[in-house]
Design a protein around this motif. Structure first.
Motif, PDB file in Angstrom:
ATOM      1  N   GLY A 275      37.984 -36.359 -43.163  1.00  0.00           N
ATOM      2  CA  GLY A 275      38.389 -35.215 -42.183  1.00  0.00           C
ATOM      3  C   GLY A 275      39.347 -34.943 -42.581  1.00  0.00           C
ATOM      4  O   GLY A 275      39.599 -33.534 -41.054  1.00  0.00           O
ATOM      5  N   ALA A 276      40.015 -34.621 -43.580  1.00  0.00           N
ATOM      6  CA  ALA A 276      41.423 -33.629 -44.301  1.00  0.00           C
ATOM      7  C   ALA A 276      40.998 -32.355 -44.157  1.00  0.00           C
ATOM      8  O   ALA A 276      40.535 -31.782 -44.706  1.00  0.00           O
ATOM      9  CB  ALA A 276      41.822 -34.238 -44.947  1.00  0.00           C
ATOM     10  N   THR A 277      42.082 -31.672 -43.618  1.00  0.00           N
ATOM     11  CA  THR A 277      41.699 -29.552 -43.960  1.00  0.00           C
ATOM     12  C   THR A 277      43.387 -29.677 -44.038  1.00  0.00           C
ATOM     13  O   THR A 277      42.968 -28.436 -44.499  1.00  0.00           O
ATOM     14  CB  THR A 277      41.105 -28.986 -42.692  1.00  0.00           C
ATOM     15  N   LYS A 278      43.708 -30.507 -44.698  1.00  0.00           N
ATOM     16  CA  LYS A 278      45.069 -29.944 -44.871  1.00  0.00           C
ATOM     17  C   LYS A 278      45.825 -30.787 -46.004  1.00  0.00           C
ATOM     18  O   LYS A 278      45.608 -32.570 -45.502  1.00  0.00           O
ATOM     19  CB  LYS A 278      46.520 -29.548 -43.952  1.00  0.00           C
ATOM     20  N   PHE A 279      46.509 -31.249 -47.068  1.00  0.00           N
ATOM     21  CA  PHE A 279      47.310 -31.687 -47.480  1.00  0.00           C
ATOM     22  C   PHE A 279      48.911 -32.021 -47.258  1.00  0.00           C
ATOM     23  O   PHE A 279      49.486 -30.316 -47.635  1.00  0.00           O
ATOM     24  CB  PHE A 279      47.185 -31.815 -49.334  1.00  0.00           C
ATOM     25  N   VAL A 362      52.252 -19.704 -43.443  1.00  0.00           N
ATOM     26  CA  VAL A 362      52.470 -20.601 -44.143  1.00  0.00           C
ATOM     27  C   VAL A 362      51.138 -22.325 -43.076  1.00  0.00           C
ATOM     28  O   VAL A 362      50.695 -23.390 -44.229  1.00  0.00           O
ATOM     29  CB  VAL A 362      53.776 -21.861 -43.643  1.00  0.00           C
ATOM     30  N   MET A 363      51.238 -22.310 -42.641  1.00  0.00           N
ATOM     31  CA  MET A 363      50.299 -22.749 -41.736  1.00  0.00           C
ATOM     32  C   MET A 363      49.345 -23.266 -41.829  1.00  0.00           C
ATOM     33  O   MET A 363      48.070 -24.246 -41.338  1.00  0.00           O
ATOM     34  CB  MET A 363      50.596 -23.184 -39.908  1.00  0.00           C
ATOM     35  N   SER A 364      48.780 -22.241 -42.619  1.00  0.00           N
ATOM     36  CA  SER A 364      46.780 -22.004 -42.769  1.00  0.00           C
ATOM     37  C   SER A 364      46.532 -22.412 -43.879  1.00  0.00           C
ATOM     38  O   SER A 364      45.881 -21.908 -44.481  1.00  0.00           O
ATOM     39  CB  SER A 364      46.417 -20.277 -42.572  1.00  0.00           C
ATOM     40  N   GLU A 365      47.477 -22.940 -44.559  1.00  0.00           N
ATOM     41  CA  GLU A 365      47.168 -22.878 -45.814  1.00  0.00           C
ATOM     42  C   GLU A 365      47.249 -24.675 -46.618  1.00  0.00           C
ATOM     43  O   GLU A 365      47.190 -25.215 -45.834  1.00  0.00           O
ATOM     44  CB  GLU A 365      48.566 -22.928 -47.092  1.00  0.00           C
ATOM     45  N   HIS A 366      46.006 -24.292 -47.271  1.00  0.00           N
ATOM     46  CA  HIS A 366      45.839 -26.060 -47.343  1.00  0.00           C
ATOM     47  C   HIS A 366      46.832 -27.030 -48.200  1.00  0.00           C
ATOM     48  O   HIS A 366      47.308 -28.480 -47.103  1.00  0.00           O
ATOM     49  CB  HIS A 366      44.148 -26.191 -48.409  1.00  0.00           C
ATOM     50  N   ASP A 367      47.694 -26.109 -48.280  1.00  0.00           N
ATOM     51  CA  ASP A 367      48.759 -27.211 -49.032  1.00  0.00           C
ATOM     52  C   ASP A 367      49.945 -26.797 -48.496  1.00  0.00           C
ATOM     53  O   ASP A 367      50.204 -25.602 -48.592  1.00  0.00           O
ATOM     54  CB  ASP A 367      49.183 -26.751 -50.899  1.00  0.00           C
ATOM     55  N   ILE A 368      50.748 -27.415 -47.884  1.00  0.00           N
ATOM     56  CA  ILE A 368      51.791 -27.417 -46.789  1.00  0.00           C
ATOM     57  C   ILE A 368      52.758 -28.343 -47.104  1.00  0.00           C
ATOM     58  O   ILE A 368      52.830 -29.320 -47.293  1.00  0.00           O
ATOM     59  CB  ILE A 368      51.378 -27.159 -45.264  1.00  0.00           C
ATOM     60  N   THR A 369      55.009 -27.602 -47.503  1.00  0.00           N
ATOM     61  CA  THR A 369      55.249 -29.190 -47.471  1.00  0.00           C
ATOM     62  C   THR A 369      56.404 -28.813 -46.457  1.00  0.00           C
ATOM     63  O   THR A 369      56.975 -28.121 -45.449  1.00  0.00           O
ATOM     64  CB  THR A 369      56.098 -28.434 -48.727  1.00  0.00           C
ATOM     65  N   SER A 385      50.266 -36.904 -47.253  1.00  0.00           N
ATOM     66  CA  SER A 385      49.779 -37.646 -45.769  1.00  0.00           C
ATOM     67  C   SER A 385      48.572 -35.660 -46.099  1.00  0.00           C
ATOM     68  O   SER A 385      48.120 -35.441 -46.496  1.00  0.00           O
ATOM     69  CB  SER A 385      50.517 -37.706 -45.054  1.00  0.00           C
ATOM     70  N   CYS A 386      47.757 -36.079 -44.321  1.00  0.00           N
ATOM     71  CA  CYS A 386      46.776 -34.651 -43.851  1.00  0.00           C
ATOM     72  C   CYS A 386      47.489 -34.442 -43.107  1.00  0.00           C
ATOM     73  O   CYS A 386      47.963 -35.793 -41.672  1.00  0.00           O
ATOM     74  CB  CYS A 386      45.109 -35.862 -44.618  1.00  0.00           C
TER      75      CYS A 386
END
Length: 401
Positions: A275-279, A362-369, A385-386
Motif C-alpha cells: 500500500g506504499a505511496t512514498k519511499f 517535498v512532502m508530496s514527492e514519492h521519494d522523500i529523504t 522505509s515507506c
C-alpha cells in the motif's frame, strides 16, 4: 553498474530457472519456482532471526551448513510455518522430490516458502509443480521464477551486474520478493542470488553476512519480522577467474558489486511496501556507533505516527524527533538537527521557520529523504522505509486463508 534485468538469476553462466502454476495460490497465479546450477556450487545464506521460524528455514540452514548447494525450490501461497513436525517432514520431502527430479543429492536442495502461516504444504501440488518446473527449466526462465515467488508485491524484483576479475567477466543476478512484514532482521522477504564467480565458501558467506547487515537488515515497512526470511547465494565458478580464497583486491571487487546489488534490491523491497505511496530514506548522521545509528533510524522508520504523517503529507517533524528520543540511543535535543529534503526543520532545541510551500512540495514527492544529525559521534547509517496507507490496512485485513 546494476541493471533492472529480467534475466535475474539466469544471467550468470550455468544457471537455469522456471516458475509454474502449481495450484497453491487461490488466485491461480504462478506459485512454485526452481533454480538450478548446472555444475556444483558453493552456497551461503542468512535467515530470519524470528524464534518462530518456518520449517524451510530449519531445513535450508542445514543445507547451507554443508557449504554447497545445487538447487533452490521455493513456493508462494503457503509459508509452511507453525506447522510442527509435519511441516519439517514436508520441507524435507520437498528436497527429496526435487533431488529425484534433478538427479542430485537432497542435501544440495535449498527450500523456501512464503504465504499464509499455520497451513501445511499441499504436497501433491508441490510434487506436481516441481516436476513441471524441472521440465520447464531454461536459461531464460528467471522472469517466470520471479513471478512465482511474489505474494502482495506489485511487481517482480530482478537485478543483475557485471564486474571483471583477472580479465574474466563475472556476473551476478538476483530475484526477490517482499512487501509486508518487512522488519529486520530480515523481512518477509526471499532473495535468491546467483553468480558464476569462482570463490570459496568462507569468503562467500563472509561477504553475504556483512552485506545483508547493511542492506536487507536496514529496511522496514511495518515493524513485523517474518518467520520465513532468507537471502541465499549460489556461486558455481563458471566465470573462470582465479579462485577468490582470501580478502584481497579481487574479493573487494566482488564484495563491492554484491553490496551494490543487495542495497538496490533492499531499496526496491522497501519502496514496494504494501500500500506504499512514498519511499522514505532516513539518514542518521554522527551517532556514537553503527548500532546506535541503526537503532535511531529504525525507530523513525517503524513509527506509525511518522509513517501516517508522510502518507498524509503532513510536515509533522515532532513525530520524527519523538521517535529518535524514545529509540534508546544517546542524544541531546539541543545538538540534534532534522531536515526534510533540503529544508532544515529543527535545530538548537527548537523548530525552525520554514517555507511551507517548499516543504509541501517535498512532502508530496514519492521519494522523500529525512536527515537526522545526532552530533554525538562519527558514525552514519541509512534506513529505507515507506509510508503507511489505507491500502496497507485493507491488504492485511483481507490476507487470510
Amino acid at each position: 553498474m546494476i541493471k533492472e534485468n529480467k534475466s535475474g538469476v539466469t544471467f550468470p553462466k550455468g544457471f537455469k530457472a522456471a516458475g509454474v502454476k502449481a495450484g497453491i495460490k487461490k488466485s491461480g497465479n504462478p506459485d512454485l519456482a526452481v533454480i538450478i546450477s548446472e555444475t556444483d556450487a558453493v552456497a551461503a545464506g542468512t535467515f530470519t532471526q524470528n524464534k518462530v521460524a518456518a520449517a524451510p528455514v530449519y531445513v535450508s540452514k542445514k543445507v547451507i551448513s554443508t557449504g554447497t548447494a545445487t538447487a533452490i525450490v521455493t513456493n508462494s501461497g503457503c509459508a509452511n510455518a507453525c506447522t510442527g513436525q509435519q511441516g519439517l517432514n514436508d520441507a524435507n520431502k520437498t528436497t527429496q522430490i526435487a533431488a529425484r527430479e534433478l538427479n542430485i543429492n537432497p542435501n544440495d536442495v535449498i527450500v523456501a516458502s512464503t504465504g499464509v502461516i499455520g497451513v501445511t504444504l499441499p504436497m501433491e501440488k508441490i510434487e506436481s509443480g516441481i516436476k513441471n518446473a524441472v521440465a520447464a527449466l531454461s536459461s531464460t526462465g528467471s522472469e517466470s521464477a520471479a513471478n512465482a515467488i511474489i505474494t502482495t508485491d506489485t511487481y517482480i524484483k530482478s537485478l543483475t551486474t557485471t564486474i571483471e576479475i583477472n580479465g574474466k567477466e563475472v556476473r551476478i543476478g538476483a530475484i526477490a520478493k517482499g512487501a509486508g512484514m518487512i522488519q529486520p532482521n530480515m523481512a518477509t522477504m526471499l532473495c535468491f542470488i546467483t553468480t558464476d564467480a569462482n570463490i570459496d565458501q568462507v569468503r562467500l558467506q563472509l561477504a553475504l553476512s556483512s552485506i545483508v547487515e547493511k542492506s536487507f537488515n536496514m529496511i522496514s515497512v511495518d515493524g513485523d519480522m517474518s518467520t520465513n526470511d532468507m537471502v541465499v547465494i549460489l556461486a558455481n565458478g563458471q566465470a573462470g577467474n582465479d579462485k577468490i580464497i582470501k580478502n584481497d583486491e579481487n574479493f573487494q571487487l566482488f564484495y563491492n558489486a554484491l553490496s551494490e546489488l543487495c542495497t538496490q534490491m533492499a531499496q526496491k523491497v522497501a519502496a514496494d511496501g504494501e500500500g506504499a505511496t512514498k519511499f522514505i530514506t532516513i539518514n542518521i548522521h554522527n551517532a556514537k556507533n553503527f548500532k546506535e545509528a541503526k537503532k535511531a533510524g529504525m525507530s523513525v522508520a517503524n513509527s506509525p505516527l511518522v509513517k501516517t504523517a508522510f502518507f498524509g503529507e503532513d510536515p509533522n517533524w515532532g513525530r520524527v524527533l519523538c521517535a529518535v528520543g524514545y529509540s534508546g540511543v544517546d542524544i541531546d535535543p539541543d545538538k540534534t538537527t532534522v531536515k526534510f529534503g533540503n529544508i532544515l526543520i529543527y535545530a538548537n532545541g527548537t523548530g525552525i521557520q520554514f517555507d511551507k510551500e517548499k516543504l509541501h512540495k517535498v512532502m508530496s514527492e514519492h521519494d522523500i529523504t529525512i536527515d537526522i544529525d545526532i552530533n554525538m559521534g562519527k558514525t552514519n547509517a541509512t534506513v529505507w522505509s515507506c509510508d503507511l496507507s489505507y491500502e496497507y490496512v485493507k491488504i492485511n485485513g483481507e490476507y487470510h486463508t
